[in-house]
Scaffold this motif. Sequence first.
Motif, short mmCIF file in Angstrom:
data_model
loop_
_atom_site.label_atom_id
_atom_site.label_comp_id
_atom_site.label_asym_id
_atom_site.label_seq_id
_atom_site.Cartn_x
_atom_site.Cartn_y
_atom_site.Cartn_z
N SER A 1 1.85 -4.32 -7.60
CA SER A 1 2.33 -4.66 -6.26
C SER A 1 1.75 -5.98 -5.76
O SER A 1 2.43 -6.72 -5.05
CB SER A 1 2.00 -3.53 -5.28
OG SER A 1 0.59 -3.40 -5.12
N SER A 2 0.50 -6.29 -6.12
CA SER A 2 -0.10 -7.54 -5.65
C SER A 2 0.59 -8.75 -6.26
O SER A 2 0.65 -9.82 -5.65
CB SER A 2 -1.60 -7.56 -5.98
OG SER A 2 -1.80 -7.59 -7.38
N LEU B 1 0.83 -1.21 0.00
CA LEU B 1 0.00 0.00 0.00
C LEU B 1 0.86 1.26 0.00
O LEU B 1 0.61 2.22 -0.74
CB LEU B 1 -0.92 0.00 1.21
CG LEU B 1 -2.16 -0.89 1.15
CD1 LEU B 1 -2.94 -0.81 2.45
CD2 LEU B 1 -3.05 -0.50 -0.01
N GLY C 1 -1.36 -0.87 -8.02
CA GLY C 1 -1.90 -1.90 -7.14
C GLY C 1 -1.83 -3.28 -7.75
O GLY C 1 -1.50 -4.26 -7.08
N ASP D 1 2.29 1.75 -3.41
CA ASP D 1 1.33 2.29 -4.37
C ASP D 1 1.10 3.78 -4.15
O ASP D 1 1.04 4.56 -5.11
CB ASP D 1 0.01 1.54 -4.27
CG ASP D 1 0.16 0.05 -4.57
OD1 ASP D 1 1.17 -0.31 -5.19
OD2 ASP D 1 -0.73 -0.73 -4.18
N THR E 1 -8.12 -5.93 -13.39
CA THR E 1 -7.43 -4.65 -13.51
C THR E 1 -7.76 -3.96 -14.83
O THR E 1 -8.02 -2.76 -14.88
CB THR E 1 -5.91 -4.86 -13.40
OG1 THR E 1 -5.61 -5.49 -12.16
CG2 THR E 1 -5.17 -3.53 -13.48
N ILE F 1 -8.17 4.16 -4.18
CA ILE F 1 -7.27 3.15 -4.75
C ILE F 1 -6.74 2.19 -3.69
O ILE F 1 -6.28 1.10 -4.02
CB ILE F 1 -6.08 3.79 -5.49
CG1 ILE F 1 -5.18 4.55 -4.50
CG2 ILE F 1 -6.55 4.68 -6.61
CD1 ILE F 1 -3.91 5.05 -5.11
N SER G 1 -6.26 -1.61 -4.44
CA SER G 1 -4.92 -2.17 -4.30
C SER G 1 -4.94 -3.42 -3.43
O SER G 1 -4.20 -4.38 -3.67
CB SER G 1 -3.98 -1.13 -3.71
OG SER G 1 -2.69 -1.67 -3.49
N GLY H 1 -3.04 4.53 -9.51
CA GLY H 1 -3.17 3.67 -8.34
C GLY H 1 -3.60 2.26 -8.69
O GLY H 1 -3.10 1.28 -8.12
#
Length: 367
Positions: free
Chosen positions: A289-290, A171, A286, A174, A249, A200, A204, A282
């Motif tokens: 990053s996931s 988080l 996100g 992001d 996404t 976001i 995320s 974002g």
Amino acid sequence: MSRLGNIGARLYRGEVGYDFVAKRKIWYGVSILITIVAIVGLAVRGLNMGIEFSGGAVFTTPKTTVSAAHAQEEAEKASGHDAIVQKLGNGGLRIQITDVGTEKSDQIREELAKDFKLSSQSINAELVGPSWGEQIANKAWLGLGIFMALVVVYLAIAFEWRMAVAALIALVHDLTITVGIYALVGFEVTPGTVIGLLTILGYSLYDTVVVFDGLKEASRGITKQTRWTYSEIANRSLNATLVRSINTTVVALLPVAGLLFIGGGFLGAGMLNDISLSLFVGLAAGAYSSIFIATPLVADLKERDPKMKALAKRVRAKRAAAAAKGGDALAEDEAHGAGEAAGVVGQRTQPASGDRGGRNRPSGGRR
């Protein structure tokens, strides 16, 4: 079934996959580089704080043929401060000037009306005090802090503390990238931006929690087997939800891209720009990053657990034994194959001598 659906099914069954977790150092390096660029951009250029945070006046004109560049020049000349001008969808202008009081605002409106050949009553002027913006900023920070705390507590209870830490780092990653891009692009930070940033955070977390839930189920009773390490199970869980994450996404980004490029670009809607840019950046950050940050981080933290270290050791030992056994079996097969070849040669020579003996026996029999 479509080609993408076939790939998704094969990923889910573990028939194909990409080893994201094993290459985590590459993703960490890319993320660190992007984060450094964002922080440098934030430090060098800073955020373009909107009038709601810095205070000032906003002038809105009816439809006019005056260009935004000319309006900016006249507004800065009349106020003595920097001005931000946006062309509205109805053909009017939105002129924003910071550090302007009531008396100065009336003077600027009169001069703008004269320069634009409009009546002063047709130009709408709104004053915003900096204290109101400060209250919004404080409430935004408070809301962000409460959200982060609740996320950590929930994930620690629903999953485990390592997943909570990984999700929190993702988080922050992001948010840092989104704010840094805002600084580099120079978009104005308004209450709409704050709304977008808070929005976001939920997006995320969505993909991250989906992967974590699958990982939690897949790793149940993990120490009772010696086939997979925790990192390998984490990678399989990530691949199983990969197509779903990409589809989610893309579907979410399409309408946001419409808001950003069509609503903000063609219609000239300033608030749409503020919200849509933060959402667009974002959502993309996100999803990244996931996949590349959160799950590899969980695997890194989990592999430090003594139980997981012992499991990895047993898995390696079993694989080494299997490899050695496979080598011995291969040698036995080669030896067996050589023996069969020798037997075949012997069988081929024996009938020849037997035939000769057989030919002798009949000749002896005739005697």
